[in-house]
Design an enzyme around this catalytic site. Structure first.
Site, PDB file in Angstrom:
ATOM      1  N   SER A  15      -7.951  -9.445   0.915  1.00  0.00           N
ATOM      2  CA  SER A  15      -7.246 -10.415   0.067  1.00  0.00           C
ATOM      3  C   SER A  15      -5.843 -10.714   0.619  1.00  0.00           C
ATOM      4  O   SER A  15      -5.368 -11.854   0.522  1.00  0.00           O
ATOM      5  CB  SER A  15      -7.176  -9.944  -1.390  1.00  0.00           C
ATOM      6  OG  SER A  15      -6.319  -8.842  -1.525  1.00  0.00           O
ATOM      7  N   ASN A  16      -5.206  -9.719   1.222  1.00  0.00           N
ATOM      8  CA  ASN A  16      -3.897  -9.999   1.840  1.00  0.00           C
ATOM      9  C   ASN A  16      -4.051 -10.893   3.058  1.00  0.00           C
ATOM     10  O   ASN A  16      -3.235 -11.781   3.285  1.00  0.00           O
ATOM     11  CB  ASN A  16      -3.193  -8.692   2.226  1.00  0.00           C
ATOM     12  CG  ASN A  16      -2.466  -8.081   1.053  1.00  0.00           C
ATOM     13  OD1 ASN A  16      -1.422  -8.571   0.634  1.00  0.00           O
ATOM     14  ND2 ASN A  16      -3.038  -7.024   0.481  1.00  0.00           N
ATOM     15  N   LYS A  67      -9.405   8.221  20.106  1.00  0.00           N
ATOM     16  CA  LYS A  67      -8.535   7.159  19.558  1.00  0.00           C
ATOM     17  C   LYS A  67      -8.014   6.285  20.696  1.00  0.00           C
ATOM     18  O   LYS A  67      -7.946   5.071  20.586  1.00  0.00           O
ATOM     19  CB  LYS A  67      -7.375   7.824  18.807  1.00  0.00           C
ATOM     20  CG  LYS A  67      -6.503   6.853  18.045  1.00  0.00           C
ATOM     21  CD  LYS A  67      -5.308   7.546  17.442  1.00  0.00           C
ATOM     22  CE  LYS A  67      -5.592   8.189  16.114  1.00  0.00           C
ATOM     23  NZ  LYS A  67      -5.656   7.262  14.999  1.00  0.00           N
ATOM     24  N   MET A  92      -7.076   1.028   7.651  1.00  0.00           N
ATOM     25  CA  MET A  92      -7.158   2.418   7.201  1.00  0.00           C
ATOM     26  C   MET A  92      -7.137   3.469   8.313  1.00  0.00           C
ATOM     27  O   MET A  92      -7.383   4.632   8.071  1.00  0.00           O
ATOM     28  CB  MET A  92      -8.407   2.612   6.323  1.00  0.00           C
ATOM     29  CG  MET A  92      -8.438   1.735   5.087  1.00  0.00           C
ATOM     30  SD  MET A  92      -6.920   1.816   4.088  1.00  0.00           S
ATOM     31  CE  MET A  92      -7.160   3.407   3.286  1.00  0.00           C
ATOM     32  N   ASN A 115       3.403  -3.133   7.859  1.00  0.00           N
ATOM     33  CA  ASN A 115       2.323  -2.707   6.946  1.00  0.00           C
ATOM     34  C   ASN A 115       2.746  -3.019   5.522  1.00  0.00           C
ATOM     35  O   ASN A 115       3.929  -3.081   5.217  1.00  0.00           O
ATOM     36  CB  ASN A 115       2.125  -1.188   7.095  1.00  0.00           C
ATOM     37  CG  ASN A 115       1.023  -0.645   6.202  1.00  0.00           C
ATOM     38  OD1 ASN A 115      -0.066  -1.214   6.117  1.00  0.00           O
ATOM     39  ND2 ASN A 115       1.291   0.464   5.518  1.00  0.00           N
ATOM     40  N   HIS A 117       2.157  -1.480   1.641  1.00  0.00           N
ATOM     41  CA  HIS A 117       1.663  -0.286   0.948  1.00  0.00           C
ATOM     42  C   HIS A 117       1.847  -0.486  -0.560  1.00  0.00           C
ATOM     43  O   HIS A 117       2.912  -0.929  -0.996  1.00  0.00           O
ATOM     44  CB  HIS A 117       2.440   0.950   1.423  1.00  0.00           C
ATOM     45  CG  HIS A 117       1.957   2.188   0.763  1.00  0.00           C
ATOM     46  ND1 HIS A 117       0.794   2.824   1.135  1.00  0.00           N
ATOM     47  CD2 HIS A 117       2.446   2.880  -0.307  1.00  0.00           C
ATOM     48  CE1 HIS A 117       0.597   3.869   0.351  1.00  0.00           C
ATOM     49  NE2 HIS A 117       1.587   3.918  -0.533  1.00  0.00           N
TER      50      HIS A 117
HETATM   51  C1  GRF Z   1      -3.678  -3.381  -0.484  1.00  0.00           C
HETATM   52  O1  GRF Z   1      -3.474  -2.834  -1.753  1.00  0.00           O
HETATM   53  C2  GRF Z   1      -2.614  -2.916   0.472  1.00  0.00           C
HETATM   54  O2  GRF Z   1      -1.386  -2.671  -0.140  1.00  0.00           O
HETATM   55  C3  GRF Z   1      -3.180  -1.618   0.979  1.00  0.00           C
HETATM   56  O3  GRF Z   1      -4.562  -1.853   1.088  1.00  0.00           O
HETATM   57  C4  GRF Z   1      -4.955  -2.861   0.159  1.00  0.00           C
HETATM   58  C5  GRF Z   1      -5.672  -3.913   0.932  1.00  0.00           C
HETATM   59  O4  GRF Z   1      -6.244  -4.888   0.097  1.00  0.00           O
HETATM   60  N1  GRF Z   1      -2.553  -1.223   2.226  1.00  0.00           N
HETATM   61  P1  GRF Z   1      -6.893  -6.190   0.724  1.00  0.00           P
HETATM   62  O5  GRF Z   1      -7.960  -5.713   1.718  1.00  0.00           O
HETATM   63  O6  GRF Z   1      -5.812  -6.961   1.411  1.00  0.00           O
HETATM   64  O7  GRF Z   1      -7.510  -6.934  -0.421  1.00  0.00           O
END
Ligand code: GRF
Length: 209
Positions: A15-16, A67, A92, A115, A117
């Site tokens: 979603s971001n 990695k 992640m 990032n 958070h």
């Molecule tokens: C968000 O809550 C962000 O803050 C965290 O992971 C989530 C990602 O959500 N790091 P999306 O995949 O962008 O919907």
């Protein structure tokens, strides 16, 4: 001014990613999402990239011995898009010190990876920030955009926004309000980065008017 080229790394829903793409496309920020990298073949982010015609790379860590090999494979592809900023939007995996340092001072004298958070860092780092805030009984939590260093959610903070937690809140209701804030805050900070309005002076982030 040329648009800032942004590569987004995401492991999940995306979603971001979508919020950032939209603000780029509608010209609200002087940036362009040039690529998506995901380590999760099932990530919702892939569908979003597809919908907006953004090239994407899928590469699962499980297919590599280390990695280092995984990150080399990521960069082999990502470098073709010449990103000037890497945006972690729900990515992640922890990036190695080498990968992070190679992107340091990349452009405009700033670290090249940011990032978002879902908490007011340094409170509630880690993968379950909303649940941790609820379980702790916090009255507030929020969203933080920060530069990425080699720790987990420890890099220099660029911007934060607060969210009130109500007694009636559940994980879902809190996350819903949190994401609304993230979708506004994250593109805004990318825009400031693109416009050269973010500086680091004496170890502190300064946002120029
Ligand atoms: C968000 O809550 C962000 O803050 C965290 O992971 C989530 C990602 O959500 N790091 P999306 O995949 O962008 O919907």
């Amino acid at each position: 001014m040329a648009k800032l080229k942004v590569a987004v790394f995401a492991s999940g829903r995306g979603s971001n990613l979508e919020a950032i793409i939209k603000e780029c496309k509608n010209g609200k920020i002087n940036a362009e999402v040039v690529s998506l990298f995901t380590d999760n073949p099932k990530a919702g982010a892939i569908k979003i990239a597809n919908r907006y015609g953004i090239p994407f790379q899928i590469s699962d860590y499980k297919d590599f011995k280390s990695k280092k090999e995984h990150e080399n494979a990521i960069w082999e592809v990502q470098k073709l898009y010449e990103p000037e900023l890497i945006v972690l939007a729900g990515y992640m995996k922890i990036l190695s010190k080498e990968f992070i340092e190679e992107r340091y001072n990349y452009k405009k004298g700033l670290p090249g990876i940011i990032n978002i958070h879902p908490s007011l860092l340094p409170a509630f780092p880690g993968a379950n920030a909303y649940l941790d805030a609820l379980n702790w009984g916090a009255n507030y939590t929020g969203a933080t955009v920060h530069f990425v260093d080699t720790g987990i959610d420890t890099g220099l903070i660029i911007a934060q926004e607060k969210i009130k937690i109500y007694p009636s809140d559940t994980f879902e209701s809190l996350e819903r309000r949190g994401l609304e804030i993230e979708h506004n805050l994250f593109p805004k900070i990318i825009g400031l980065y693109a416009d050269g309005k973010i500086e680091i002076k004496k170890g502190e982030v300064i946002i120029k008017d």
